[in-house]
Design an enzyme around this catalytic site. Structure first.
Site, short mmCIF file in Angstrom:
data_model
loop_
_atom_site.label_atom_id
_atom_site.label_comp_id
_atom_site.label_asym_id
_atom_site.label_seq_id
_atom_site.Cartn_x
_atom_site.Cartn_y
_atom_site.Cartn_z
N TYR A 42 92.65 119.45 -26.52
CA TYR A 42 93.92 119.62 -27.25
C TYR A 42 94.54 118.27 -27.58
O TYR A 42 94.83 117.97 -28.75
CB TYR A 42 94.91 120.47 -26.42
CG TYR A 42 96.34 120.33 -26.89
CD1 TYR A 42 96.73 120.83 -28.13
CD2 TYR A 42 97.30 119.67 -26.12
CE1 TYR A 42 98.04 120.68 -28.58
CE2 TYR A 42 98.60 119.52 -26.56
CZ TYR A 42 98.97 120.02 -27.79
OH TYR A 42 100.26 119.86 -28.24
N THR A 71 102.87 115.31 -29.81
CA THR A 71 103.14 115.49 -28.38
C THR A 71 103.00 114.17 -27.62
O THR A 71 102.25 113.28 -28.04
CB THR A 71 102.14 116.51 -27.80
OG1 THR A 71 102.21 116.50 -26.39
CG2 THR A 71 100.71 116.19 -28.21
N ASP A 72 103.69 114.08 -26.50
CA ASP A 72 103.54 112.90 -25.64
C ASP A 72 102.16 112.85 -24.98
O ASP A 72 101.76 111.81 -24.44
CB ASP A 72 104.64 112.85 -24.58
CG ASP A 72 104.71 114.06 -23.67
OD1 ASP A 72 103.87 114.99 -23.83
OD2 ASP A 72 105.60 114.09 -22.79
N GLU A 73 101.42 113.97 -25.03
CA GLU A 73 100.12 114.00 -24.37
C GLU A 73 99.11 113.06 -25.01
O GLU A 73 98.07 112.76 -24.41
CB GLU A 73 99.55 115.42 -24.36
CG GLU A 73 100.41 116.37 -23.56
CD GLU A 73 99.73 117.69 -23.29
OE1 GLU A 73 98.49 117.76 -23.36
OE2 GLU A 73 100.45 118.65 -23.00
N LYS A 83 95.31 116.29 -31.21
CA LYS A 83 96.66 115.89 -31.65
C LYS A 83 96.69 114.38 -31.92
O LYS A 83 97.29 113.92 -32.90
CB LYS A 83 97.72 116.26 -30.61
CG LYS A 83 97.98 117.74 -30.46
CD LYS A 83 98.49 118.43 -31.73
CE LYS A 83 99.88 118.00 -32.12
NZ LYS A 83 100.40 118.80 -33.26
P1 NAD Z 1 102.55 127.67 -30.52
O1 NAD Z 1 101.13 127.83 -30.07
O2 NAD Z 1 103.61 128.47 -29.86
O3 NAD Z 1 102.66 127.96 -32.08
C1 NAD Z 1 101.72 127.51 -33.01
C2 NAD Z 1 101.91 128.28 -34.31
O4 NAD Z 1 100.99 127.76 -35.28
C3 NAD Z 1 101.63 129.79 -34.20
O5 NAD Z 1 102.63 130.52 -34.86
C4 NAD Z 1 100.28 129.96 -34.88
O6 NAD Z 1 100.12 131.23 -35.47
C5 NAD Z 1 100.34 128.85 -35.91
N1 NAD Z 1 99.00 128.41 -36.35
C6 NAD Z 1 97.95 128.08 -35.55
N2 NAD Z 1 96.89 127.73 -36.30
C7 NAD Z 1 97.29 127.82 -37.60
C8 NAD Z 1 96.65 127.58 -38.84
N3 NAD Z 1 95.37 127.16 -38.90
N4 NAD Z 1 97.36 127.75 -39.97
C9 NAD Z 1 98.66 128.17 -39.92
N5 NAD Z 1 99.30 128.43 -38.78
C10 NAD Z 1 98.63 128.25 -37.63
O7 NAD Z 1 102.84 126.12 -30.38
P2 NAD Z 1 104.19 125.35 -30.00
O8 NAD Z 1 104.26 125.20 -28.54
O9 NAD Z 1 105.31 125.96 -30.74
O10 NAD Z 1 103.86 123.92 -30.61
C11 NAD Z 1 104.19 123.62 -31.97
C12 NAD Z 1 103.86 122.17 -32.26
O11 NAD Z 1 104.60 121.33 -31.38
C13 NAD Z 1 102.39 121.81 -32.05
O12 NAD Z 1 102.01 120.91 -33.07
C14 NAD Z 1 102.36 121.14 -30.70
O13 NAD Z 1 101.31 120.21 -30.61
C15 NAD Z 1 103.71 120.45 -30.70
N6 NAD Z 1 104.30 120.18 -29.38
C16 NAD Z 1 104.47 121.19 -28.48
C17 NAD Z 1 105.11 120.93 -27.27
C18 NAD Z 1 105.35 122.03 -26.25
O14 NAD Z 1 105.93 121.77 -25.20
N7 NAD Z 1 104.99 123.29 -26.51
C19 NAD Z 1 105.54 119.64 -26.96
C20 NAD Z 1 105.36 118.62 -27.91
C21 NAD Z 1 104.74 118.91 -29.12
O1 TDX Z 2 100.17 128.93 -14.60
C1 TDX Z 2 100.32 127.72 -14.71
N1 TDX Z 2 100.51 126.97 -13.58
C2 TDX Z 2 100.69 125.62 -13.61
O2 TDX Z 2 100.86 124.99 -12.56
C3 TDX Z 2 100.33 127.04 -15.99
C4 TDX Z 2 100.12 127.84 -17.25
C5 TDX Z 2 100.53 125.69 -16.01
N2 TDX Z 2 100.70 124.98 -14.86
C6 TDX Z 2 100.98 123.53 -14.92
C7 TDX Z 2 100.09 122.72 -15.83
C8 TDX Z 2 101.04 121.60 -16.28
O3 TDX Z 2 101.11 120.59 -15.28
O4 TDX Z 2 102.30 123.43 -15.48
C9 TDX Z 2 102.41 122.29 -16.34
C10 TDX Z 2 102.79 122.74 -17.74
O5 TDX Z 2 101.69 123.48 -18.28
P1 TDX Z 2 101.68 124.03 -19.78
O6 TDX Z 2 102.85 124.91 -20.00
O7 TDX Z 2 100.32 124.55 -20.07
O8 TDX Z 2 102.00 122.69 -20.63
P2 TDX Z 2 101.24 121.28 -20.79
O9 TDX Z 2 99.80 121.40 -20.50
O10 TDX Z 2 102.05 120.26 -20.03
O11 TDX Z 2 101.41 121.09 -22.39
C11 TDX Z 2 102.64 121.44 -23.04
O12 TDX Z 2 103.42 120.32 -23.31
C12 TDX Z 2 102.94 119.41 -24.26
C13 TDX Z 2 102.36 122.19 -24.33
O13 TDX Z 2 101.58 123.35 -24.06
C14 TDX Z 2 101.68 121.31 -25.34
O14 TDX Z 2 101.50 121.99 -26.57
C15 TDX Z 2 102.52 120.09 -25.56
O15 TDX Z 2 101.84 119.20 -26.37
#
Ligand code: NAD
Ligand code: TDX
Length: 332
Positions: free
Chosen positions: A148, A121-123, A152
């Site tokens: 988190y 992630t960019d975080e 990462k």
């Molecule tokens: P998510 O929470 O929707 O999905 C995570 C999945 O991993 C789930 O299906 C969960 O059951 C599985 N999991 C969790 N712990 C596990 C374990 N110990 N063993 C096997 N499976 C396990 O997450 P997401 O939003 O789809 O993110 C997926 C990946 O992408 C993560 O590595 C996250 O850091 C990265 N990422 C997410 C975002 C975003 O915007 N959501 C952005 C950049 C990177």
């Molecule tokens: O109810 C809400 N209201 C609100 O203002 C929630 C749930 C979030 N927010 C804000 C927090 C953040 O500024 O919205 C923005 C996005 O929040 P999230 O969806 O929780 O994402 P963020 O914390 O930015 O992280 C996401 O992007 C990077 C993913 O969850 C991570 O897994 C990924 O690494």
């Protein structure tokens, strides 16, 4: 044809990737997923049984991981605890999965010589000021803010060390915020869409000025496939689609698209340590590997996502009440 092991394939981005791979390649996919609260087998419905296998299990289970990597040509590692708000409440599962789980996979990749792609992630780079013209690049120093993002960051550093010290054939990608189908209702965009569908006012943390750089999950998938095919071992690639938007604007877009007044939302308690702005410069991926995003119109992608949640209430409804009860207990 390659045999891909996709960890976390029942989660949001992992399941989008599995659908993308089945549609655009002839690879076979095995998903390893623990089915935590974030995993949902329904996200993998309809996949052809001769191309797809599901294994329920933990990436920190060394024996299971060793057996699965023995039969894989490449691992694409999505599995993680992924929600910042949960990590502020209880960091421990983030260490177990994001650090120990990644370590367990890397050790198996080392033993079997398996190609490894690590999803991050960019975080990990921390945040930018609103008025800073800079964007993150592959050279930005790590500076994570939350439990988190620190786990990462730790997992990225493990991958780099296993490349350098043990010759593991790994690449890393750090992507910006994803949106699209199959995203858990705890996350910002699905929470607000499903709130409106339930007659609840959207909830904006703090003033809502925080900026996220949105990319459609399908564009993330095409970027990962590109890196898997053409990426240079040991390299990191940033993935982004020039999608910067502040949270307030996103809530206003959701409300107006769903036929509500644009200001029909509530300001709620801010997130502790809330990162202000993320922004990705994906020049390296675009120029060196020739990748381009397909979803360039955020409003159109958001409208399609709203439609998806409208049509798929059985997919999200079981999680909704529990998520809202958790947020209510935090004043959010
Ligand atoms: P998510 O929470 O929707 O999905 C995570 C999945 O991993 C789930 O299906 C969960 O059951 C599985 N999991 C969790 N712990 C596990 C374990 N110990 N063993 C096997 N499976 C396990 O997450 P997401 O939003 O789809 O993110 C997926 C990946 O992408 C993560 O590595 C996250 O850091 C990265 N990422 C997410 C975002 C975003 O915007 N959501 C952005 C950049 C990177
Ligand atoms: O109810 C809400 N209201 C609100 O203002 C929630 C749930 C979030 N927010 C804000 C927090 C953040 O500024 O919205 C923005 C996005 O929040 P999230 O969806 O929780 O994402 P963020 O914390 O930015 O992280 C996401 O992007 C990077 C993913 O969850 C991570 O897994 C990924 O690494």
């Amino acid at each position: 044809m390659r045999r891909l092991l996709v960890t976390g394939g029942a989660g949001f981005i992992g399941s989008n990737f599995v659908h993308h791979v089945i549609e655009h390649t002839d690879h076979h996919v095995t998903v390893l997923d623990k089915l935590t609260y974030a995993g949902n087998l329904a996200s993998l419905d309809g996949l052809p049984t001769d191309r797809f296998t599901f294994v329920e299990g933990d990436i920190a289970d060394a024996a299971l991981v060793d057996r699965l990597l023995a039969d894989a040509d490449a691992v694409v590692h999505y599995a993680a605890e992924s929600h910042n708000d949960n990590s502020l409440n209880d960091p421990r599962p983030f260490l177990d999965t994001n650090i120990i789980g990644t370590y367990t996979l890397l050790e198996a990749a080392r033993r079997h010589g398996t190609r490894f792609h690590h999803i991050s992630t960019d975080e990990v780079y921390g945040d930018l000021e609103l008025d800073d013209p800079a964007r993150f690049t592959e050279d930005t120093p790590y500076n994570p803010s939350s439990p988190y993002s620190s786990t990462k960051a730790g997992s990225d550093l493990l991958v780099r060390a296993w490349v350098r010290s043990f010759g593991v054939e790994a690449t890393i990608s750090n992507c910006s915020n994803n949106y699209g189908p199959y995203q858990h209702v705890e996350k910002f965009i699905p929470r607000q869409i499903t709130n409106v569908l339930r007659g609840i006012r959207p909830k904006l943390y703090g003033a809502g000025e925080n900026v996220r750089d949105w990319i459609h999950a399908d564009d993330h998938s095409s970027a990962v496939l590109t890196i898997l095919d053409k990426g240079e071992i040991g390299q990191t690639y940033l993935i982004g689609a020039d999608g910067e938007k502040d949270n307030k604007s996103v809530v206003e877009l959701i409300l107006t698209r769903m036929g509500q007044p644009g200001d029909a939302y509530d300001h709620v308690t801010d997130r502790a340590g809330h990162d202000m702005r993320y922004a990705i410069d994906s020049t390296k991926l675009r120029t060196e590997l020739g990748w381009q995003p397909q979803y360039r119109d955020f409003e159109a992608g958001l409208a399609a996502t709203i439609d998806w949640y409208r049509k798929n209430e059985p997919w999200w409804a079981p999680a909704k009440d529990g998520v809202e009860a958790f947020y209510a207990s935090k004043g959010q």
